[in-house]
Design a protein around this motif. Structure first.
Motif, mmCIF file in Angstrom:
data_model
loop_
_atom_site.group_PDB
_atom_site.id
_atom_site.type_symbol
_atom_site.label_atom_id
_atom_site.label_comp_id
_atom_site.label_asym_id
_atom_site.label_seq_id
_atom_site.Cartn_x
_atom_site.Cartn_y
_atom_site.Cartn_z
ATOM 1 N N TRP A 254 0.818 -1.196 0.000
ATOM 2 C CA TRP A 254 0.000 0.000 0.000
ATOM 3 C C TRP A 254 0.859 1.257 0.000
ATOM 4 C CZ3 TRP A 254 -4.680 0.474 -1.540
ATOM 5 C CH2 TRP A 254 -5.561 -0.587 -1.426
ATOM 6 N N ILE A 255 1.958 1.235 0.770
ATOM 7 C CA ILE A 255 2.838 2.402 0.803
ATOM 8 C C ILE A 255 3.442 2.647 -0.577
ATOM 9 C CG2 ILE A 255 4.988 3.316 1.778
ATOM 10 C CD1 ILE A 255 4.272 1.730 4.359
ATOM 11 N N ALA A 256 3.956 1.569 -1.185
ATOM 12 C CA ALA A 256 4.557 1.703 -2.518
ATOM 13 C C ALA A 256 3.515 2.165 -3.525
ATOM 14 C CB ALA A 256 5.163 0.369 -2.955
ATOM 15 N N PHE A 257 2.312 1.604 -3.412
ATOM 16 C CA PHE A 257 1.261 1.972 -4.352
ATOM 17 C C PHE A 257 0.887 3.439 -4.201
ATOM 18 C CE2 PHE A 257 -3.252 2.456 -5.397
ATOM 19 C CZ PHE A 257 -3.214 2.083 -6.722
ATOM 20 N N LEU A 258 0.743 3.874 -2.971
ATOM 21 C CA LEU A 258 0.349 5.255 -2.721
ATOM 22 C C LEU A 258 1.398 6.215 -3.265
ATOM 23 C CD1 LEU A 258 -2.188 6.242 -1.187
ATOM 24 C CD2 LEU A 258 -0.648 6.906 0.651
ATOM 25 N N GLY B 15 6.094 7.147 -12.116
ATOM 26 C CA GLY B 15 5.093 6.759 -11.129
ATOM 27 C C GLY B 15 4.036 5.858 -11.721
ATOM 28 N N PHE B 16 3.596 6.203 -12.921
ATOM 29 C CA PHE B 16 2.564 5.448 -13.625
ATOM 30 C C PHE B 16 3.039 4.013 -13.862
ATOM 31 C CE2 PHE B 16 0.220 4.691 -17.765
ATOM 32 C CZ PHE B 16 -1.014 4.615 -17.187
ATOM 33 N N PHE B 17 4.295 3.880 -14.281
ATOM 34 C CA PHE B 17 4.884 2.563 -14.551
ATOM 35 C C PHE B 17 4.873 1.688 -13.306
ATOM 36 C CE2 PHE B 17 8.762 -0.074 -14.548
ATOM 37 C CZ PHE B 17 8.527 -0.842 -15.660
ATOM 38 N N SER C 136 3.636 5.681 -5.671
ATOM 39 C CA SER C 136 3.671 5.709 -7.137
ATOM 40 C C SER C 136 2.398 6.339 -7.695
ATOM 41 C CB SER C 136 3.896 4.319 -7.706
ATOM 42 O OG SER C 136 2.959 3.432 -7.177
ATOM 43 N N PHE C 137 1.290 6.164 -6.983
ATOM 44 C CA PHE C 137 0.048 6.797 -7.437
ATOM 45 C C PHE C 137 0.181 8.316 -7.362
ATOM 46 C CE2 PHE C 137 -4.115 8.598 -6.233
ATOM 47 C CZ PHE C 137 -4.779 8.367 -7.417
ATOM 48 N N LEU C 138 0.742 8.810 -6.258
ATOM 49 C CA LEU C 138 0.909 10.259 -6.119
ATOM 50 C C LEU C 138 1.829 10.790 -7.219
ATOM 51 C CD1 LEU C 138 1.179 10.718 -2.259
ATOM 52 C CD2 LEU C 138 -0.689 11.401 -3.773
ATOM 53 N N LEU C 139 2.910 10.049 -7.495
ATOM 54 C CA LEU C 139 3.813 10.480 -8.574
ATOM 55 C C LEU C 139 3.093 10.487 -9.917
ATOM 56 C CD1 LEU C 139 7.327 8.860 -8.132
ATOM 57 C CD2 LEU C 139 6.693 11.253 -7.970
ATOM 58 N N SER C 140 2.270 9.458 -10.136
ATOM 59 C CA SER C 140 1.615 9.358 -11.440
ATOM 60 C C SER C 140 0.588 10.466 -11.633
ATOM 61 C CB SER C 140 0.961 7.998 -11.607
ATOM 62 O OG SER C 140 -0.204 7.927 -10.823
#
Lengths: 198, 480
Positions: free
Chosen positions: B55-59, B437-439, B61-65
């Motif tokens: 979840w941390i990694a997802f959040l 981030g999207f990647f 990368s989501f914020l970056l994307s």
């Protein structure tokens, strides 16, 4: 639920815990003259196609033909778009294919500069070849197949793609006899032999 | 020795032990895992609730994307002038990033297709993740040319659709090559990935407990049952697709490099570009797959039995080999610049080394050629985190290489009067960071929806080890 009448039986299913036992059983069945049987396993077992007498798969033919179709379509596309309208069409089809033939002079290149067409031709060939390969596999495997009788055996439907190996002898086999085949399968080392309803 | 043993039926214990030692290779699945364990270990990543780290990694990368929609809306509404592009650098960060991402994608196809054709068994546990990486990086790559065309709403003019006013494409244009190459590449990569997924989706279907899930997976796997007939045709189909994808990956890398090579610009007008781009693609892609898989196997420790130190070692070896090849082509470029006696060509390379963008050249050389030389040492190859850190730096190096190719060459061409420095703006950088981030976001999502490792293919590895053991026990030679 065990089926009662013979017509209701799709076939007999046997479960094995190792490939060696399964292979031995399959070879024995094939020797006994059974033809309508199938093996279900979580990964491809090499050599079973030979025992099943499946012959060489013809999927590669689909790849070749698909690629050739793609190449042809691409050739027609680039030619019909880039070349000037042939005089033949002017006489015969003056009102047709009006949208096609769009000769452009760009950087003094010839209308049909085939070197420059090569990337488009290659990619179209590949695109069609790969789709027809997948279509070929689906065609030979009769997919999509939403219903298969073997799944009526709960155990097979849960374990066939996990860690068990199954052999199903179909009712359609001329040698099929519920009691006799069951006995043979048990002798061949099957852990469980079950009648599968249709 | 082996041939001699093969003729003997009954081997003595001593000879058996010797034979075993001779035939020994590092196992590709550790701890003698069985089929059931593999199913459970790989499917549980999808089925169990996500871990906190995920979840941390997802959040993150989501914020970056989120930078992606932000910058895109901004520059579409204001115009592409907010990018740093100006004469003579009309191909700035956008095309650079396009090449960077597309080349990363190539290694995914390479791992799954070329290593399949060359029967490299270690590919079986990394190919799924590599194929997913391909799709996501091609998606990231597609963002750049799509918006670089300026009038994005007229993008469909690239596609030959019979429309009423009969304006057709110029098929001799490099833009059309790109469109067909990248379009086909994306489509076929998706197809290859999905085709490989079919048996594994059937595994998920058999394990699914909720009715709608079972139904969905059943539709997605086209009613796969795992029968011998199905496997028979499927295997040949997969091999054919592998062969086709091999031609595809070579052609796409060549097309992308030919976009450069067909111009007359010094530094671009080089015949070495197609092979150079392919080695560069393999190099950067393996670096990216190491960047993805090493944290993944740390997050899900059960995968350590499947993505073994041997796999990481092999990836490091390939990075060493391709990094050295890339270094070779850098040196050949320098040699040709000198040997050609072309003043423009010579100046360009002097400018790369001593000019205002020299830093990119040194990053490129240092990270791509010298850094991978560390992989000569087994100690470094066997340390996952050393490989991870080096692989990240290699990606920085490869990004610098694209910068050197695109920007340094363009900013100083034939006429000194038209020279101008190129500085990317925050929009350029934001767009790139957004794709990064999207990647990672897409990859993280992928780990939650489909098996990240090809279950059926890893099972064949287990079976082979089993068969080997069985044969040795019986005293016959493996495979005999």
């Amino acid at each position: 639920m065990e089926p009662e009448r013979t017509e209701d039986i799709y076939g007999l299913g046997a479960e094995f815990d190792s490939i060696h036992k399964l292979m031995a059983a399959a070879m024995e069945l094939s020797k006994l003259g059974y033809t309508q049987w199938e093996v279900y396993s979580p990964f491809p077992i090499h050599g079973i196609a030979h025992v099943r007498r499946l012959g060489k798969s013809k999927v590669s033919l689909f790849s070749l033909v698909g690629g050739l179709i793609g190449l042809t379509i691409a050739l027609v596309m680039v030619t019909a778009i880039s070349a000037p309208r042939p005089s033949f069409f002017k006489e015969v089809l003056s009102s047709h294919l009006q949208g096609l033939f769009y000769p452009l002079v760009v950087q003094g290149k010839p209308y049909l500069g085939f070197q420059a067409f090569v990337p488009v031709l290659i990619e179209m060939t590949i695109l069609f070849a790969s789709f027809s390969t997948v279509i070929g596999v689906l065609f030979f495997n009769r997919m999509p197949s939403p219903y298969k009788s073997v799944w009526n055996w709960e155990r097979l439907s849960q374990k066939a793609m996990d860690d068990r190996f199954f052999l199903v002898v179909e009712n359609a086999d001329p040698h099929f006899s519920e009691d006799k085949t069951k006995l043979i399968l048990k002798q061949l080392g099957a852990q469980a032999v079950v009648s599968i309803r249709r | 020795m082996i041939g001699k043993f093969g003729l003997e039926k009954n081997l003595s214990e001593e000879k058996k032990a010797l034979l075993l030692k001779q035939l020994e290779r590092p196992p590709l699945v550790l701890n003698k895992r069985n089929y059931g364990w593999l199913t459970e270990a790989i499917c549980s990543i999808v089925e169990k609730p996500a871990k906190l780290e995920w979840w941390i990694a997802f959040l993150l990368s989501f914020l970056l994307s989120l930078l992606l929609p932000l910058t895109i809306v901004y520059f579409i509404s204001t115009g592409l002038g907010v990018w740093g592009l100006n004469s003579p650098v009309f191909w700035g960060l956008a095309i650079l990033n396009f090449v960077f991402w597309i080349e990363i994608g190539h290694a995914g196809t390479l791992i799954s297709a070329i290593l399949l054709l060359t029967r490299q068994k270690w590919r079986n546990s990394v190919n799924r993740a590599a194929e997913a990486m391909t799709i996501f990086s091609v998606l990231c790559a597609a963002v750049f040319p799509l918006f670089h065309i300026g009038r994005q709403w007229m993008f469909w003019y690239l596609v030959p659709v019979p429309e009423s006013y009969a304006v057709w494409q110029n098929f001799r244009a490099a833009l059309l090559w790109d469109e067909f190459a990248v379009g086909t590449y994306f489509t076929v990569s998706c197809l290859f990935w999905y085709f490989g997924l079919i048996p594994d989706i059937a595994v998920l279907r058999d394990r699914a407990e909720k009715g709608w899930k079972k139904r969905l997976y059943h539709i997605l796997c086209w009613g796969w049952s795992g029968s011998a007939t199905e496997w028979h045709h499927y295997e040949l189909g997969y091999l054919c697709l592998g062969g086709i994808a091999t031609i595809l990956v070579v052609s796409v890398a060549s097309v992308v490099s030919t976009d450069f090579a067909t111009t007359v610009l010094p530094g671009w007008h080089e015949t070495i570009f197609p092979p150079d781009f392919i080695t560069g693609a393999i190099f950067s892609g393996f670096a990216m797959i190491a960047t993805l898989l090493i944290p993944l196997r740390t997050l899900y420790p059960q995968l350590k039995d499947v993505i073994t130190p041997k796999h990481i070692d092999n990836m490091a070896r390939i990075m060493l080999a391709t990094g050295s090849m890339v270094g070779y082509s850098y040196i050949i470029e320098l040699f040709v610049a000198w040997y050609s006696a072309n003043v423009y060509e010579k100046y360009l390379f002097l400018n790369r080394i001593f000019g205002p963008y020299a830093i990119a050249y040194f990053l490129m050389f240092g990270f791509n050629v010298f850094l991978p030389q560390l992989f000569w040492w087994r100690k470094i190859r066997s340390s996952p985190w050393a490989v991870f850190c080096i692989s990240i730096l290699i990606n920085v190096g490869m990004w610098s290489e694209r910068f050197v190719i695109v920007v340094t060459a363009l900013s100083r061409d034939f006429l000194p009067g038209s020279w101008r420095m190129y500085y990317p703006t925050w929009v350029d950088i934001g767009l790139f960071v957004g794709t990064v981030g999207f990647f990672f976001m897409l990859f993280l999502l992928f780990t939650r929806f489909f098996p990240v490792i090809s279950i059926s293919e890893v099972k064949t590895l287990v079976y082979e080890m089993e068969r080997k053991e069985y044969d040795l026990k019986k005293g016959t030679l493996y495979g005999a």
